[in-house]
Design an enzyme around this catalytic site. Structure first.
Site, PDB file in Angstrom:
ATOM      1  N   ILE A   1     -34.415  -4.170  -1.104  1.00 53.08           N
ATOM      2  CA  ILE A   1     -35.201  -3.090  -0.515  1.00 53.08           C
ATOM      3  C   ILE A   1     -36.328  -2.655  -1.436  1.00 53.08           C
ATOM      4  O   ILE A   1     -37.458  -2.425  -0.996  1.00 53.08           O
ATOM      5  CB  ILE A   1     -34.281  -1.901  -0.160  1.00 53.08           C
TER       6      ILE A   1
ATOM      7  N   TYR B   1     -19.189   4.934  -3.026  1.00 53.42           N
ATOM      8  CA  TYR B   1     -20.528   4.724  -2.474  1.00 53.42           C
ATOM      9  C   TYR B   1     -20.956   5.839  -1.531  1.00 53.42           C
ATOM     10  O   TYR B   1     -22.023   6.438  -1.698  1.00 53.42           O
ATOM     11  CB  TYR B   1     -20.590   3.365  -1.773  1.00 53.42           C
TER      12      TYR B   1
ATOM     13  N   LYS C   1     -24.043   8.551  -2.089  1.00 59.69           N
ATOM     14  CA  LYS C   1     -25.188   8.590  -1.177  1.00 59.69           C
ATOM     15  C   LYS C   1     -25.258   9.923  -0.427  1.00 59.69           C
ATOM     16  O   LYS C   1     -26.339  10.414  -0.112  1.00 59.69           O
ATOM     17  CB  LYS C   1     -25.119   7.418  -0.199  1.00 59.69           C
TER      18      LYS C   1
ATOM     19  N   ILE D   1     -29.047  -4.038   5.832  1.00 59.53           N
ATOM     20  CA  ILE D   1     -30.319  -4.679   5.504  1.00 59.53           C
ATOM     21  C   ILE D   1     -30.030  -6.026   4.852  1.00 59.53           C
ATOM     22  O   ILE D   1     -29.092  -6.159   4.050  1.00 59.53           O
ATOM     23  CB  ILE D   1     -31.159  -3.806   4.549  1.00 59.53           C
TER      24      ILE D   1
ATOM     25  N   THR E   1     -30.131  -8.113   2.328  1.00 61.25           N
ATOM     26  CA  THR E   1     -30.376  -8.131   0.887  1.00 61.25           C
ATOM     27  C   THR E   1     -29.161  -8.728   0.189  1.00 61.25           C
ATOM     28  O   THR E   1     -28.090  -8.886   0.802  1.00 61.25           O
ATOM     29  CB  THR E   1     -30.607  -6.713   0.325  1.00 61.25           C
TER      30      THR E   1
END
Length: 249
Positions: free
Chosen positions: A19, A158, A162, A193, A195
């Site tokens: 990203i 996580y 976030k 995404i 990635t």
């Protein structure tokens, strides 16, 4: 439209791949000078600088959880480009994929240090630099996650990290706005995404659950960040921008 970020100077943490690379590339295309940072992927950051052009970008190795590294990045940015207009707090890690009762304190602390404390240090450093060099004007973009809006079951640290970034964004935006300081702070919440952070072996499981039936691309996030970095978004602050192919719809 083109040159939407002409004359702006931006820092993108974790900008060497994924990203962050998509954001940095979109910024450079729109005329910004871009400072790319990463802690481990030094070669990726240096290669991206070559692709964007050394007149337009440079790389600094940075641990975002280290206060002194933020001082270094800000100093080198101002020494090279004279000011700071835009900061993108993108650097982040997933942590262990495990049940919460099996999570170690060491892994928990590392994820919080990078994803949340690192963003706090970035917000603070960015505000100070914008006050000192840019007439207290600018845009700070915190890359959060869909996992800040719902629980993420097998990465115990996580979602909390976030979620903390989500509310850090709100608090910082309100603090600045109430004091009449023209620095905007917004958060971006990517879904799945394409990635290196997303294991290829789970694509067949997750893509059918996405209403648009595809993963997002780093450019999808980069294009939104161009808007938030530009003067086009001057009335947006403390807002959450979800980019997930319709998952949260």
């Amino acid at each position: 439209m083109s040159n939407r970020l002409d004359s702006k100077v931006a820092i993108v943490t974790g900008g060497a791949s994924g990203i962050g690379s998509g954001i940095a590339t979109c910024f450079a295309r729109e005329g910004a000078k871009v400072v790319i940072t990463a802690n481990h992927n030094v070669s990726g950051g240096q290669q991206l600088v070559k692709e964007l052009g050394e007149d337009n970008a440079f790389f600094v190795q940075q641990n975002v959880a280290d206060e002194s590294d933020w001082d270094k990045v800000i100093k080198q940015t101002i020494d090279r480009f004279g000011k700071l207009d835009v900061l993108v707090n993108n650097a982040g890690i997933t942590g262990n994929l495990t049940a919460i009762e099996d999570e170690s304190l060491e892994d928990w602390q590392q994820v919080i240090d990078v994803n949340l404390t690192g963003n706090f240090l970035g917000v603070r450093a960015g505000i100070r630099a914008m006050k000192a060099t840019n007439e207290a004007k600018g845009s700070i973009i915190n890359i959060s996650s869909d996992a800040s809006l719902v629980g993420f079951p097998f990465a115990p640290a996580y979602s909390p990290s976030k979620g903390g970034t989500r509310l850090l964004t709100h608090s910082a935006a309100l603090s600045l706005a109430h004091r009449g300081i023209d620095i905007r702070v917004n958060s971006v919440h990517p879904g799945w995404i394409d990635t290196p952070m997303v294991p290829k072996d789970i694509y067949d499981q997750i893509i059918p659950e996405i209403p648009m039936k595809r993963l997002g691309t780093p450019q999808d996030i980069g294009e939104l960040c161009v808007y938030l970095a530009s003067d086009e978004s001057q009335y947006a602050t403390g807002s959450e921008f979800v980019v997930d192919g319709g998952i949260r719809a």
